[in-house]
Design an enzyme around this catalytic site. Sequence first.
Site, PDB file in Angstrom:
ATOM      1  N   TYR A  95       0.811  -1.220   0.000  1.00 60.21           N
ATOM      2  CA  TYR A  95       0.000   0.000   0.000  1.00 60.21           C
ATOM      3  C   TYR A  95       0.847   1.274   0.000  1.00 60.21           C
ATOM      4  CZ  TYR A  95      -4.191  -2.802   0.987  1.00 60.21           C
ATOM      5  OH  TYR A  95      -5.231  -3.700   0.934  1.00 60.21           O
TER       6      TYR A  95
ATOM      7  N   LYS B 181       3.803 -13.737   5.823  1.00 66.18           N
ATOM      8  CA  LYS B 181       3.855 -14.734   4.742  1.00 66.18           C
ATOM      9  C   LYS B 181       5.336 -14.973   4.425  1.00 66.18           C
ATOM     10  CE  LYS B 181       1.769 -17.324   1.687  1.00 66.18           C
ATOM     11  NZ  LYS B 181       0.816 -18.412   1.987  1.00 66.18           N
TER      12      LYS B 181
ATOM     13  N   ASP C 276      -2.553 -17.015   5.670  1.00 69.24           N
ATOM     14  CA  ASP C 276      -3.690 -17.813   5.180  1.00 69.24           C
ATOM     15  C   ASP C 276      -4.234 -18.707   6.299  1.00 69.24           C
ATOM     16  OD1 ASP C 276      -1.114 -18.714   4.779  1.00 69.24           O
ATOM     17  OD2 ASP C 276      -1.571 -19.969   3.068  1.00 69.24           O
TER      18      ASP C 276
ATOM     19  N   ASP D  62      -5.357  -4.876   6.566  1.00 68.55           N
ATOM     20  CA  ASP D  62      -6.563  -4.332   5.956  1.00 68.55           C
ATOM     21  C   ASP D  62      -7.597  -5.447   5.793  1.00 68.55           C
ATOM     22  OD1 ASP D  62      -8.269  -2.615   4.666  1.00 68.55           O
ATOM     23  OD2 ASP D  62      -7.287  -2.793   2.717  1.00 68.55           O
TER      24      ASP D  62
END
Length: 342
Positions: free
Chosen positions: A122, A174, A208, A232
């Site tokens: 972002y 991740k 995930d 987010d």
Amino acid sequence: MHDVTIIPGDGIGPGISKTIIDILDAAGAPIRWHEHMGGVTAMETVGEPLPQATLESIEGTRIALKGPLTTPIGSGFRSVNVALRKHFDLFANVRPARTMLPGGRYEGVDLVIVRENTEGLYAGIEHFIGMENDPRAVAESVMLITRFGSRRIVRFAFEYALSHGREKVTLVHKANILKYTQGLFLEVGREIAAEYEGRVVFDDKIVDNTAMQLVLDPYQFDVIVTENMFGDILSDQVAGLVGGLGFAPGANLGERAAIFEAVHGSAPDIAGKGIANPTSLLLAACLMLEHLDELDVAARVRSALREVLDAGESLTADLGGSASTDEFGSAIIARVESAVPA
Ligand code: NAI
């Protein structure tokens, strides 16, 4: 007295902001409000979406409560919400999620997402690469993760846990796939966590798996700290666990200012009808009161809100009732003076 900048916003913003001011006044919150414009209202009135007077007011008060602001899609001015975050370097986005309405999907959920607000994908570092006759054959975006930014958000999460009586921080990442960017975030997280050993429990989870675990067993989480985009997405997910965006307040915090807001938008489809639910902005106002150390007022407002929700009367249409914003607000005001902090 605390000086607070209020930006009512547009769409449903002015209506719900007025209700919040009335409730806080009735609760005896020692606040002097400084009303300023932003977004569409400011554009139409003074020709710019984020007027200097609004910025100067927040620079002075260092605290703002902000109603939703419409962002034109595709063209027009850039998001005022993003501009405010950048201008004041509001690096931490804090979104508590707590079950409030009985009979929902889960009872007793109580967790907080601490989202890094300035880096990651972002940061908006992206470009096209042209090939042959196609100027937009490839699009590239940079995931910016810095040691500095990672340190300050993870430290913030641990300090938040300590000051809010929370026991565990889960760092979500991740790093198995994005070994450099997410790897750095995790590496820094582990370093900072070591400083809090014995005081705050630490673990880490891949994003995930976190998304699934949140649905299977949200009670295993306490404070989640993560980078911008994951934060987010996950913060909307946890809002869903506790009844949707109508119950989701947000705080954008930095060294120079703190801006509190409802997480939902300006709801153009119901603007002007007087039926919007002010709960999200009211919860944001409670976060603000707690930030200002007005703990008793915040607790009484929360209790009055809980009583109104539990009674199931005076609820707005999105909660299955037929009350107007004013009626919902009046029901809270009727209880707020005598409410016993929970
Ligand atoms: P939205 O959150 O405004 O509306 C989504 C749906 O939820 C609509 O059906 C709306 O009626 C309903 N809703 C939202 N808040 C409600 C409330 N308090 N009470 C009852 N129902 C409510 O999202 P949307 O339509 O995608 O965005 C509208 C505008 O708001 C856009 O210009 C967007 O950029 C802006 N926006 C601003 C935000 C902010 O200022 N923090 C955050 C999100 C969107």
